[in-house]
Design an enzyme around this catalytic site. Sequence first.
Site, mmCIF file in Angstrom:
data_model
loop_
_atom_site.group_PDB
_atom_site.id
_atom_site.type_symbol
_atom_site.label_atom_id
_atom_site.label_comp_id
_atom_site.label_asym_id
_atom_site.label_seq_id
_atom_site.Cartn_x
_atom_site.Cartn_y
_atom_site.Cartn_z
ATOM 1 N N GLY A 243 0.826 -1.199 0.000
ATOM 2 C CA GLY A 243 0.000 0.000 0.000
ATOM 3 C C GLY A 243 0.857 1.245 0.000
ATOM 4 O O GLY A 243 2.060 1.204 -0.269
ATOM 5 N N SER A 244 0.247 2.362 0.340
ATOM 6 C CA SER A 244 0.963 3.635 0.370
ATOM 7 C C SER A 244 1.864 3.715 1.596
ATOM 8 O O SER A 244 1.693 2.971 2.574
ATOM 9 C CB SER A 244 -0.032 4.794 0.391
ATOM 10 O OG SER A 244 -0.703 4.844 1.644
ATOM 11 N N VAL A 247 -0.192 4.551 4.776
ATOM 12 C CA VAL A 247 -0.886 3.366 5.299
ATOM 13 C C VAL A 247 0.112 2.438 5.977
ATOM 14 O O VAL A 247 -0.147 1.885 7.053
ATOM 15 C CB VAL A 247 -1.638 2.636 4.168
ATOM 16 C CG1 VAL A 247 -2.137 1.267 4.637
ATOM 17 C CG2 VAL A 247 -2.811 3.474 3.680
ATOM 18 N N GLY A 248 1.279 2.266 5.354
ATOM 19 C CA GLY A 248 2.302 1.396 5.922
ATOM 20 C C GLY A 248 2.821 1.877 7.262
ATOM 21 O O GLY A 248 3.061 1.070 8.176
ATOM 22 N N GLU A 265 5.551 -3.454 1.648
ATOM 23 C CA GLU A 265 5.912 -3.050 0.287
ATOM 24 C C GLU A 265 5.092 -1.798 0.002
ATOM 25 O O GLU A 265 3.919 -1.875 -0.350
ATOM 26 C CB GLU A 265 5.603 -4.186 -0.689
ATOM 27 C CG GLU A 265 6.386 -4.098 -1.983
ATOM 28 C CD GLU A 265 5.868 -2.992 -2.882
ATOM 29 O OE1 GLU A 265 6.517 -1.916 -2.917
ATOM 30 O OE2 GLU A 265 4.841 -3.179 -3.519
ATOM 31 N N CYS A 299 3.814 -0.093 -8.412
ATOM 32 C CA CYS A 299 4.748 0.436 -7.419
ATOM 33 C C CYS A 299 6.149 0.550 -8.006
ATOM 34 O O CYS A 299 6.981 1.312 -7.508
ATOM 35 C CB CYS A 299 4.761 -0.437 -6.175
ATOM 36 S SG CYS A 299 5.066 -2.172 -6.511
#
Length: 513
Positions: A243-244, A247-248, A265, A299
């Site tokens: 995710g972004s 969010v991570g 990731e 990504c």
Amino acid sequence: MKLSDVLEALKIEPKNMGSSTGTLWGRTTDQGEIISISPITGDPIGSVFRASQNDYEWIMDAVGVAFPIWRQVPAPRRGDIVRQIGLKLREHKVLLGRLVTFEMGKSLQEGLGEVQEMIDIADFAVGLSRQLYGFTMPSERPDHRMYDQYHPLGAVGVITTFNFPVAVWSWNALIAAVCGDVVIWKPASKVPLTAIAVQKIMADVIRKNDLPEGVFNLVIGSGAVIGERMLEDSRIPLISLTGSTDVGKHAAAKVAGRLGKTIMELGGNNGVILTENANLEMAVPAIVFGAVGTAGQRCTSIRRLIVHDAIYDRVVQALKKAYGALKIGDPTDETNQVGPLIDRGAVKDFASALDRIREQGGKILFGGRILTGPGYESGCYVTPALVAVTHDCPIVQEETFAPILYLIRYVGSVDNAIVLHNAVPQGLSSAIFTRNLSEAEIFLSARGSDCGIANVNIGTSGAEIGGAFGGEKETGGGRESGSDAWKAYMRRQTNTINYGNELPLAQGIKFEI
């Protein structure tokens, strides 16, 4: 092949349940529905009833029963289960690849390629099931043997995003499965039907082998209800999240608060260096695919192109020509090279990024339009943009998840380009194009690229499954897929055996009673 035929063959209903323990499905219908909208046409494909907290607990109860059984299955036998899943994916490759394209919007070739990636990782995992090696170390004490070994970790939570709706699950789930773990999958709400299709494809393998419910689990629901519960749940020792970066960071803090493990990731702001020694006939096609493939929503998409001043103008002209020849439209038509963005929100973000670029002194060299009219009714199609900027523009520090390519000049040696390349918070994938051996080796050295992936004379996207996938800095750390990434899904144990009749202590310590 019509969408209706694909849905029928994959057993996707107009309305689908949002939780499964393998072959059994939940029955909750009072938590609202997720409507899957195709970005190709803007039309609904189907819907999914969101899972509830009770559904989640039902799944975790099944997990608690399944893991003690699954971890006792010999690893090569677990590998054979994954082999059978790989065969089922082969049978359904065209169907599932088309559904990926219909629901996510990537080109049909990329949709088929994503399913092929699942097949490849299944094959990799089968071999891995006989290679979960530990190592023997010499002991300093006589008549002692010391070694390490790896045991199944437990439940692995896999949280995936929309751009690779099925492949990222396979990187985690099929490796985790041969390691003896069970998996809880929370897919992105924008692409729930592909996840349901995968679960149903596996169901025959689960039934045929009489596997317990709870080895391969699916839970589709909101991040606030299901996602947060997974992050906080100490019954899930490992969370793998794509995710972004924002969010991570939130997820990492939550999981760390309970001393859990993570594989993250996250954002990529991938750069490519073109030195004056680059082969442009090779570089330009690689750059175009890397920048516009999946409509710039990988990504690993190329975001920044750092070009030596001596060839900058030639590169700009070559890219303008290539971009001008791109065919944009329905990705199920294999003559089209660029499909839609995932939704109108992504289009709005694309337009907003271009406005910020202008405000920060950047110049749009090509593209940047939102397409309307026949064939573009969904409102999700744009023309990929080429933008001239300097590296100090604030937006260059961000991951713009859209087909926008920043062109940046550099002068002097490759070391100057590397300074620019590394001067962003993200560190996923990178590449250099050069025919100069010294430049290539500098880029790959400790003073070169600071990314988890570094390539020479190929682009930043399209990684093979045999290598460990992941990045550094704000990309999050951790690795998925190949190499020795499997170790993250297991718990490591060091063992010492005394087969003598004396009790010597380490470090020569004497203790007598």
